[in-house]
Design a protein around this motif. Structure first.
Motif, PDB file in Angstrom:
ATOM      1  N   ARG A  10       0.832  -1.214   0.000  1.00  0.00           N
ATOM      2  CA  ARG A  10       0.000   0.000   0.000  1.00  0.00           C
ATOM      3  C   ARG A  10       0.862   1.258   0.000  1.00  0.00           C
ATOM      4  O   ARG A  10       0.587   2.214  -0.720  1.00  0.00           O
ATOM      5  CB  ARG A  10      -0.927   0.016   1.218  1.00  0.00           C
ATOM      6  N   ILE A  11       1.924   1.238   0.792  1.00  0.00           N
ATOM      7  CA  ILE A  11       2.831   2.383   0.846  1.00  0.00           C
ATOM      8  C   ILE A  11       3.474   2.599  -0.525  1.00  0.00           C
ATOM      9  O   ILE A  11       3.579   3.733  -1.001  1.00  0.00           O
ATOM     10  CB  ILE A  11       3.891   2.183   1.941  1.00  0.00           C
ATOM     11  N   GLU A  12       3.888   1.512  -1.152  1.00  0.00           N
ATOM     12  CA  GLU A  12       4.491   1.623  -2.489  1.00  0.00           C
ATOM     13  C   GLU A  12       3.521   2.283  -3.466  1.00  0.00           C
ATOM     14  O   GLU A  12       3.904   3.169  -4.234  1.00  0.00           O
ATOM     15  CB  GLU A  12       4.902   0.242  -2.994  1.00  0.00           C
ATOM     16  N   TYR A  13       2.250   1.874  -3.439  1.00  0.00           N
ATOM     17  CA  TYR A  13       1.253   2.462  -4.338  1.00  0.00           C
ATOM     18  C   TYR A  13       0.995   3.933  -4.009  1.00  0.00           C
ATOM     19  O   TYR A  13       0.836   4.763  -4.906  1.00  0.00           O
ATOM     20  CB  TYR A  13      -0.047   1.659  -4.320  1.00  0.00           C
ATOM     21  N   LEU A  14       0.968   4.271  -2.723  1.00  0.00           N
ATOM     22  CA  LEU A  14       0.812   5.681  -2.343  1.00  0.00           C
ATOM     23  C   LEU A  14       2.005   6.508  -2.809  1.00  0.00           C
ATOM     24  O   LEU A  14       1.841   7.643  -3.272  1.00  0.00           O
ATOM     25  CB  LEU A  14       0.631   5.816  -0.834  1.00  0.00           C
ATOM     26  N   GLN A  15       3.193   5.949  -2.706  1.00  0.00           N
ATOM     27  CA  GLN A  15       4.378   6.670  -3.164  1.00  0.00           C
ATOM     28  C   GLN A  15       4.353   6.863  -4.672  1.00  0.00           C
ATOM     29  O   GLN A  15       4.743   7.913  -5.175  1.00  0.00           O
ATOM     30  CB  GLN A  15       5.644   5.937  -2.711  1.00  0.00           C
ATOM     31  N   ARG A  16       3.886   5.864  -5.397  1.00  0.00           N
ATOM     32  CA  ARG A  16       3.733   6.019  -6.850  1.00  0.00           C
ATOM     33  C   ARG A  16       2.728   7.128  -7.168  1.00  0.00           C
ATOM     34  O   ARG A  16       2.940   7.929  -8.078  1.00  0.00           O
ATOM     35  CB  ARG A  16       3.272   4.715  -7.494  1.00  0.00           C
ATOM     36  N   ALA A  17       1.619   7.140  -6.425  1.00  0.00           N
ATOM     37  CA  ALA A  17       0.612   8.191  -6.637  1.00  0.00           C
ATOM     38  C   ALA A  17       1.231   9.555  -6.392  1.00  0.00           C
ATOM     39  O   ALA A  17       1.021  10.497  -7.172  1.00  0.00           O
ATOM     40  CB  ALA A  17      -0.588   7.973  -5.710  1.00  0.00           C
ATOM     41  N   TRP A  18       2.006   9.664  -5.327  1.00  0.00           N
ATOM     42  CA  TRP A  18       2.644  10.936  -5.006  1.00  0.00           C
ATOM     43  C   TRP A  18       3.622  11.358  -6.093  1.00  0.00           C
ATOM     44  O   TRP A  18       3.647  12.517  -6.520  1.00  0.00           O
ATOM     45  CB  TRP A  18       3.326  10.825  -3.647  1.00  0.00           C
ATOM     46  N   ARG A  19       4.445  10.398  -6.590  1.00  0.00           N
ATOM     47  CA  ARG A  19       5.402  10.722  -7.661  1.00  0.00           C
ATOM     48  C   ARG A  19       4.685  11.195  -8.917  1.00  0.00           C
ATOM     49  O   ARG A  19       5.082  12.182  -9.541  1.00  0.00           O
ATOM     50  CB  ARG A  19       6.291   9.522  -7.961  1.00  0.00           C
ATOM     51  N   SER A  20       3.624  10.507  -9.303  1.00  0.00           N
ATOM     52  CA  SER A  20       2.874  10.906 -10.494  1.00  0.00           C
ATOM     53  C   SER A  20       2.220  12.262 -10.298  1.00  0.00           C
ATOM     54  O   SER A  20       2.200  13.089 -11.216  1.00  0.00           O
ATOM     55  CB  SER A  20       1.818   9.856 -10.853  1.00  0.00           C
ATOM     56  N   ALA A  21       1.689  12.489  -9.107  1.00  0.00           N
ATOM     57  CA  ALA A  21       1.066  13.781  -8.826  1.00  0.00           C
ATOM     58  C   ALA A  21       2.107  14.892  -8.874  1.00  0.00           C
ATOM     59  O   ALA A  21       1.830  15.996  -9.362  1.00  0.00           O
ATOM     60  CB  ALA A  21       0.377  13.753  -7.462  1.00  0.00           C
ATOM     61  N   SER A  22       3.315  14.605  -8.411  1.00  0.00           N
ATOM     62  CA  SER A  22       4.383  15.606  -8.449  1.00  0.00           C
ATOM     63  C   SER A  22       4.761  15.954  -9.882  1.00  0.00           C
ATOM     64  O   SER A  22       4.957  17.122 -10.204  1.00  0.00           O
ATOM     65  CB  SER A  22       5.612  15.085  -7.702  1.00  0.00           C
ATOM     66  N   VAL A  23       4.852  14.953 -10.724  1.00  0.00           N
ATOM     67  CA  VAL A  23       5.188  15.182 -12.134  1.00  0.00           C
ATOM     68  C   VAL A  23       4.098  16.007 -12.806  1.00  0.00           C
ATOM     69  O   VAL A  23       4.373  16.906 -13.599  1.00  0.00           O
ATOM     70  CB  VAL A  23       5.390  13.844 -12.884  1.00  0.00           C
ATOM     71  N   ALA A  24       2.857  15.709 -12.459  1.00  0.00           N
ATOM     72  CA  ALA A  24       1.723  16.406 -13.084  1.00  0.00           C
ATOM     73  C   ALA A  24       1.416  17.739 -12.416  1.00  0.00           C
ATOM     74  O   ALA A  24       0.551  18.470 -12.874  1.00  0.00           O
ATOM     75  CB  ALA A  24       0.486  15.517 -13.040  1.00  0.00           C
TER      76      ALA A  24
END
Length: 172
Positions: free
Chosen positions: A124-138
């Motif tokens: 779950r943490i890994e998926y949240l971190q991916r969401a955060w990275r994508s949100a940062s890029v966008a």
């Protein structure tokens, strides 16, 4: 290496060039389709299946067709996330990872979106971190603060690890 014929004669082609030639051929085949929409969809879904099962995932990810998105949505959420990012759809990548991370244990590990596989706190943490990275890029400013969610998940993981350690010590 592959031998390639061109107007200058034979030459060697490396793996990257071979992949690019294959991608060009696939894209040209898609453009040349002169059939009904149903036949086009059938062809494209079959192409996706073939590339997916024949270890052609990297090539599949390069295709910017909506049928690829539809196929990956049904079959592999991790590849769908990568596909979104490759094609600059970072908001969709963010939403996908956040929804999987906050789901009731669904969607991870090669299962399509909304799958039925249980998830541990680390995943779950890994998926949240991916969401955060994508949100940062966008540069996403949405109703979710993905960084805070990721930090909260990290705290829960530390608490869980501490609790597990305590239980193990009590057994010994």
């Amino acid at each position: 290496q592959v031998v390639k014929m061109n107007h200058k004669g034979a030459g060697l082609v490396d793996a990257h060039e071979t992949e690019q030639i294959m991608l060009d051929l696939i894209n040209e085949s898609i453009r040349q389709l002169d059939t009904s929409p149903e036949q086009q969809e059938e062809f494209l879904i079959e192409l996706c299946k073939r590339l997916y099962t024949d270890q052609g995932c990297e090539l599949l990810l390069q295709l910017s067709n909506n049928y690829v998105q539809k196929f990956l949505h049904a079959n592999d959420s991790d590849l769908l996330y990568r596909w979104f990012n490759i094609h600059g759809k970072h908001n969709q990548a963010t939403a996908l990872m956040y929804s999987i991370a906050t789901s009731k244990g669904d969607g991870a590990g090669g299962v399509g979106v909304g799958g039925s596989m249980r998830m541990d706190i680390t995943t779950r943490i890994e998926y949240l971190q991916r969401a955060w990275r994508s949100a940062s890029v966008a540069n996403t400013t949405s109703k979710y603060d993905y960084q805070v969610a990721s930090q909260i998940a990290e705290a829960w993981k530390m608490a869980l690890d501490g609790y597990t350690h305590l239980l193990n010590d009590m057994e010994n």
